[in-house]
Design a protein around this motif. Structure first.
Motif, PDB file in Angstrom:
ATOM      1  N   MET A 119      28.787 -18.111 -14.383  1.00 11.52           N
ATOM      2  CA  MET A 119      29.967 -17.662 -13.642  1.00 11.52           C
ATOM      3  C   MET A 119      29.656 -16.456 -12.758  1.00 11.52           C
ATOM      4  N   ASN A 120      28.917 -15.496 -13.304  1.00 11.83           N
ATOM      5  CA  ASN A 120      28.610 -14.302 -12.510  1.00 11.83           C
ATOM      6  C   ASN A 120      27.775 -14.666 -11.284  1.00 11.83           C
ATOM      7  N   ARG A 121      26.778 -15.535 -11.499  1.00 13.97           N
ATOM      8  CA  ARG A 121      25.886 -15.924 -10.402  1.00 13.97           C
ATOM      9  C   ARG A 121      26.630 -16.730  -9.336  1.00 13.97           C
ATOM     10  N   GLU A 122      27.435 -17.693  -9.779  1.00 12.86           N
ATOM     11  CA  GLU A 122      28.156 -18.548  -8.827  1.00 12.86           C
ATOM     12  C   GLU A 122      29.242 -17.741  -8.094  1.00 12.86           C
ATOM     13  N   ALA A 123      29.896 -16.838  -8.807  1.00  9.27           N
ATOM     14  CA  ALA A 123      30.944 -16.014  -8.181  1.00  9.27           C
ATOM     15  C   ALA A 123      30.343 -15.147  -7.079  1.00  9.27           C
ATOM     16  N   ARG A 124      29.137 -14.671  -7.327  1.00  8.99           N
ATOM     17  CA  ARG A 124      28.462 -13.850  -6.307  1.00  8.99           C
ATOM     18  C   ARG A 124      28.160 -14.700  -5.075  1.00  8.99           C
ATOM     19  N   LYS A 125      27.696 -15.942  -5.322  1.00  9.89           N
ATOM     20  CA  LYS A 125      27.410 -16.836  -4.188  1.00  9.89           C
ATOM     21  C   LYS A 125      28.684 -17.109  -3.391  1.00  9.89           C
ATOM     22  N   LEU A 126      29.806 -17.225  -4.089  1.00  6.87           N
ATOM     23  CA  LEU A 126      31.072 -17.540  -3.416  1.00  6.87           C
ATOM     24  C   LEU A 126      31.736 -16.296  -2.812  1.00  6.87           C
ATOM     25  N   LYS A 127      31.069 -15.152  -2.994  1.00  8.97           N
ATOM     26  CA  LYS A 127      31.530 -13.878  -2.424  1.00  8.97           C
ATOM     27  C   LYS A 127      32.962 -13.530  -2.825  1.00  8.97           C
ATOM     28  N   VAL A 128      33.242 -13.663  -4.092  1.00  9.12           N
ATOM     29  CA  VAL A 128      34.578 -13.257  -4.565  1.00  9.12           C
ATOM     30  C   VAL A 128      34.493 -11.824  -5.086  1.00  9.12           C
ATOM     31  N   GLU A 129      35.641 -11.157  -5.100  1.00 11.28           N
ATOM     32  CA  GLU A 129      35.657  -9.774  -5.580  1.00 11.28           C
ATOM     33  C   GLU A 129      35.773  -9.703  -7.101  1.00 11.28           C
ATOM     34  N   LYS A 130      36.519 -10.672  -7.670  1.00  7.79           N
ATOM     35  CA  LYS A 130      36.759 -10.606  -9.119  1.00  7.79           C
ATOM     36  C   LYS A 130      36.770 -11.999  -9.738  1.00  7.79           C
ATOM     37  N   ILE A 131      36.496 -12.025 -11.045  1.00  5.62           N
ATOM     38  CA  ILE A 131      36.627 -13.261 -11.822  1.00  5.62           C
ATOM     39  C   ILE A 131      37.776 -13.021 -12.811  1.00  5.62           C
ATOM     40  N   ALA A 132      38.722 -13.969 -12.867  1.00  4.26           N
ATOM     41  CA  ALA A 132      39.812 -13.845 -13.857  1.00  4.26           C
ATOM     42  C   ALA A 132      39.580 -14.860 -14.965  1.00  4.26           C
ATOM     43  N   THR A 133      39.696 -14.411 -16.209  1.00  3.85           N
ATOM     44  CA  THR A 133      39.570 -15.339 -17.337  1.00  3.85           C
ATOM     45  C   THR A 133      40.873 -15.337 -18.143  1.00  3.85           C
TER      46      THR A 133
END
Ligand code: SF4
Ligand SMILES: [Zn+2]
Length: 271
Positions: A119-133
């Motif tokens: 999730m951290n790696r893919e979120a970085r690729k997608l250039k998002v600011e935050k991940i919500a769980t």
């Protein structure tokens, strides 16, 4: 409605910005579904992210539920297929890890480390600011108690409705908008709103220690669980200081954020 109010208060507390792009980790279960539904309802800029664990029929139902939710909410969905990307289903990868490390590593612990890493790696690729769980009051109370009973309260250092590792260029800040909301209230809300949710339990959810702790937290009232987490909030800064000297480094093998030279994912996989 009380649940919606608490949700909003948590977002205010963590000062969530409506312009930020937020990736919601969707499992198909009630918690992440309600998280996405309410973030969208309150006007936040969200996209969905689902990891298809390829665990047979259960994973198919989860994917269907997530696709239906994202289509209903009109949000973009990103699906990461673990079989295509990592060469095997979660059951296969987990068994291989347990075979090489002994039975000590629990199913959910392995799965959790792998999912966080992806999730951290893919979120970085997608250039998002935050991940919500979708972690809720019950999950967080159990984790906090487990860490205290293990004698390692510092393992809770980065927990909270928002992670404390803000500012690291490779670590995407994680938020938990349901942090203060009781699991039963979430279930009731999801049913009332008829949200597409898979209610059956994951076939691999075998963590006997957490099950024991869950039996205990199930015997607590909502107020008692809230009190435990109020204490967590009060202790949080002090717990954070226990860890702050360690800092955040990058794994020598995969380059992802890690507290040790080798991250937990690479230590398990032993590439
Ligand atoms: S319940 Fe455990 S094994 Fe199943 S998806 Fe969640 S973390 Fe993975
Ligand atoms: Zn690594």
């Amino acid at each position: 409605m009380e649940l919606e109010q608490k949700f909003k208060q948590t977002l205010e507390k963590i000062k969530l910005n409506k312009k930020e792009k937020i990736l919601v980790a969707l499992s198909g279960g009630k918690d992440s579904t309600v998280t996405a539904y309410l973030l969208k309802k309150f006007g936040y800029n969200i996209e969905g992210f689902h990891i298809n664990l390829s665990m047979g029929d259960y994973s198919k139902k989860c994917l269907d539920a997530v696709e239906k939710l994202c289509s209903d909410l009109k949000i973009k969905l990103h699906v990461y297929n673990i079989k295509d990307e990592m060469g095997g289903s979660m059951c296969y990868i987990r068994t291989a890890i347990q075979t090489s490390h002994g039975k000590g590593l629990k199913n959910c612990a392995i799965c959790g480390v792998i999912k966080k890493w992806i999730m951290n790696r893919e979120a970085r690729k997608l250039k998002v600011e935050k991940i919500a769980t979708g972690h809720n009051l019950d999950d967080e109370t159990q984790t906090f108690l487990m860490n205290i009973l293990k004698g390692s309260p510092q393992l809770s250092a980065n927990s909270g409705a928002i992670t404390k590792n803000k500012g690291d260029k490779k670590f995407i800040t994680r938020i938990k908008p349901l942090f203060y909301i009781d699991e039963n209230d979430i279930r009731g809300y999801a049913k009332k709103k008829k949200l597409p949710v898979v209610y059956e339990k994951c076939p691999c959810a075998l963590d006997s220690y957490r099950i024991q702790i869950r039996q205990f937290t199930n015997s607590l009232t909502k107020k008692e669980k809230e009190n435990i987490m109020k204490n967590f909030d009060r202790l949080s800064e002090r717990i954070q200081k226990l860890k702050s000297e360690e800092g955040l480094n990058y794994c020598e093998k995969c380059g992802e954020p890690s507290r040790n030279k080798i991250c937990r994912m690479c230590a398990m996989i032993k590439k």
